[in-house]
Design a protein around this motif. Structure first.
Motif, short mmCIF file in Angstrom:
data_model
loop_
_atom_site.label_atom_id
_atom_site.label_comp_id
_atom_site.label_asym_id
_atom_site.label_seq_id
_atom_site.Cartn_x
_atom_site.Cartn_y
_atom_site.Cartn_z
N ASP A 1 -26.91 -17.66 -2.33
CA ASP A 1 -26.04 -16.52 -2.63
C ASP A 1 -26.77 -15.18 -2.52
OD1 ASP A 1 -27.71 -16.70 -4.77
OD2 ASP A 1 -26.14 -16.99 -6.28
N ASN A 2 -27.97 -15.19 -1.95
CA ASN A 2 -28.77 -13.98 -1.73
C ASN A 2 -29.03 -13.21 -3.03
OD1 ASN A 2 -30.26 -12.22 -0.11
ND2 ASN A 2 -28.52 -10.87 0.26
N VAL B 1 -35.91 -20.56 -3.83
CA VAL B 1 -37.21 -20.84 -3.21
C VAL B 1 -37.20 -20.31 -1.78
CG1 VAL B 1 -38.81 -22.63 -2.46
CG2 VAL B 1 -37.64 -22.83 -4.67
N VAL B 2 -38.08 -19.36 -1.52
CA VAL B 2 -38.20 -18.76 -0.18
C VAL B 2 -39.67 -18.76 0.19
CG1 VAL B 2 -37.79 -16.74 1.26
CG2 VAL B 2 -36.19 -17.29 -0.59
N ILE B 3 -39.98 -19.22 1.39
CA ILE B 3 -41.36 -19.22 1.89
C ILE B 3 -41.40 -18.42 3.18
CG2 ILE B 3 -43.30 -20.61 2.70
CD1 ILE B 3 -42.25 -22.89 0.99
N GLN B 4 -42.27 -17.40 3.19
CA GLN B 4 -42.42 -16.56 4.38
C GLN B 4 -43.89 -16.47 4.76
OE1 GLN B 4 -40.52 -12.90 3.09
NE2 GLN B 4 -38.58 -13.51 4.04
N GLY C 1 -31.97 -12.34 1.89
CA GLY C 1 -31.05 -12.91 2.87
C GLY C 1 -30.50 -14.24 2.39
N VAL C 2 -29.35 -14.58 2.92
CA VAL C 2 -28.71 -15.84 2.55
C VAL C 2 -29.45 -17.00 3.22
CG1 VAL C 2 -26.60 -17.21 2.70
CG2 VAL C 2 -26.47 -14.74 2.27
N GLY C 3 -29.86 -17.97 2.41
CA GLY C 3 -30.56 -19.12 2.95
C GLY C 3 -29.64 -20.31 3.13
N LYS C 4 -29.93 -21.12 4.14
CA LYS C 4 -29.11 -22.29 4.42
C LYS C 4 -29.75 -23.60 3.95
CE LYS C 4 -26.88 -20.18 8.45
NZ LYS C 4 -26.61 -20.30 9.91
N ASP C 5 -30.98 -23.51 3.43
CA ASP C 5 -31.65 -24.73 2.97
C ASP C 5 -31.13 -25.13 1.59
OD1 ASP C 5 -33.52 -25.11 5.19
OD2 ASP C 5 -34.37 -23.21 4.52
N LYS C 6 -31.36 -26.39 1.25
CA LYS C 6 -30.86 -26.95 0.00
C LYS C 6 -31.89 -26.84 -1.12
CE LYS C 6 -26.79 -28.54 1.29
NZ LYS C 6 -25.52 -28.07 0.66
N GLU C 7 -31.39 -26.78 -2.36
CA GLU C 7 -32.27 -26.89 -3.52
C GLU C 7 -32.73 -28.35 -3.64
OE1 GLU C 7 -29.51 -25.44 -6.43
OE2 GLU C 7 -30.50 -23.48 -6.50
N TYR C 8 -33.81 -28.55 -4.36
CA TYR C 8 -34.38 -29.89 -4.49
C TYR C 8 -35.02 -30.05 -5.87
CZ TYR C 8 -38.68 -27.33 -3.54
OH TYR C 8 -39.72 -26.44 -3.61
N ILE C 9 -35.19 -31.30 -6.27
CA ILE C 9 -35.79 -31.62 -7.57
C ILE C 9 -37.29 -31.80 -7.42
CG2 ILE C 9 -35.86 -33.32 -9.44
CD1 ILE C 9 -32.90 -33.85 -8.91
N GLU C 10 -38.04 -31.18 -8.30
CA GLU C 10 -39.49 -31.29 -8.28
C GLU C 10 -39.94 -32.70 -8.69
OE1 GLU C 10 -41.82 -28.83 -7.63
OE2 GLU C 10 -40.26 -27.39 -7.09
N THR C 11 -40.90 -33.26 -7.97
CA THR C 11 -41.52 -34.55 -8.32
C THR C 11 -43.02 -34.45 -8.07
OG1 THR C 11 -41.46 -35.63 -6.15
CG2 THR C 11 -39.43 -35.69 -7.47
N ASN C 12 -43.74 -35.52 -8.37
CA ASN C 12 -45.19 -35.52 -8.14
C ASN C 12 -45.53 -35.49 -6.66
OD1 ASN C 12 -44.29 -38.34 -7.86
ND2 ASN C 12 -46.49 -38.77 -7.60
#
Length: 237
Positions: free
Chosen positions: A179-180, A156-159, A185-196
């Motif tokens: 892991d790019n 997930v990348v937002i620009q 580019g390599v991102g430092k933010d974490k993955e997250y679980i989708e919810t409502n």
């Protein structure tokens, strides 16, 4: 800051002040300055869809997942005058012919997790792009990829940019491609679980007209989905 507001603030925090002119803030008073600035903000009121599942998912395995707290998101404050900018704004995509649904679903205001409310893009890395029509100061971006079941979307990348081709003046708001693999580019933010609740991103007042969101499949399949994207801010005059 008006004299009346300084006096009201002094009364609120118990600081005595009877002068005709407000005292100047100095670099030695950062906490005081922060509190005063908060008085110019208000809580962002959000309308959330009903949840499609309950409880904390425990069967998702992914290497970059954030710590799951199971707690609801707290209040989020934005400058007064912040409004929803993205409703019914045009959407384009790297996959112009979605497998399911229409790109217009992404900004139509419908956030239900049921069938018929999401758009499905093909496998691999794809983006969707929202044109706000004019440059605005952005204060919140809220994204629902898919929330009828617990899943994690990859890369997930937002620009944001004022360039519709995203060649110049690009600012990255969020990047969890650790892991790019999507080549941004390599991102430092974490993955997250989708919810409502959707996922709320803080663009910190950056000025932009175009918002581009990337993903590269998810933990349930290789496809990319969006239910709704809401962008809040203040148009630049």
């Amino acid at each position: 800051m008006t004299i009346g507001r300084i006096a009201a603030f002094a009364a609120l925090v118990g600081i005595g002040w009877a002068g005709a002119h407000p005292p100047a803030l100095t670099a030695a008073e950062p906490e005081t300055r922060s509190i005063i600035q908060e008085t110019d903000k208000e809580e962002l009121k959000l309308v959330l869809p009903k949840p499609m599942f309950v409880g904390t998912p425990r069967n998702i395995r992914t290497p970059n997942l954030e710590v799951i707290t199971g707690k609801p998101r707290g209040p989020f404050f934005v400058p007064k005058g912040t409004v929803l900018l993205s409703l019914n704004k045009p959407v384009t995509s790297s996959d112009p012919e979605p497998v399911i649904g229409e790109l217009s679903f992404i900004t139509d205001g419908e956030k239900s997790g049921e069938d018929g409310y999401f758009v499905e893009l093909g496998p691999g890395t794809h983006w969707v792009q929202i044109d706000l029509g004019k440059t605005s100061r952005l204060h919140a971006i809220l994204v629902w990829h898919y929330h009828s079941q617990a899943r994690v979307y990859r890369d997930v990348v937002i620009q944001v940019s004022d360039d519709p081709d995203f060649v110049a003046g690009v600012t990255t708001i969020f990047n969890n491609d650790h892991d790019n693999s999507s080549g941004l580019g390599v991102g430092k933010d974490k993955e997250y679980i989708e919810t409502n609740e959707g996922r709320l991103f803080d663009p910190k007042g950056v000025e932009s007209r175009y918002i581009r969101l990337y993903s590269a499949g998810n933990t349930a399949n290789d496809m990319n989905h969006y239910v709704e994207v809401e962008i809040y801010g203040i148009p630049v005059k």
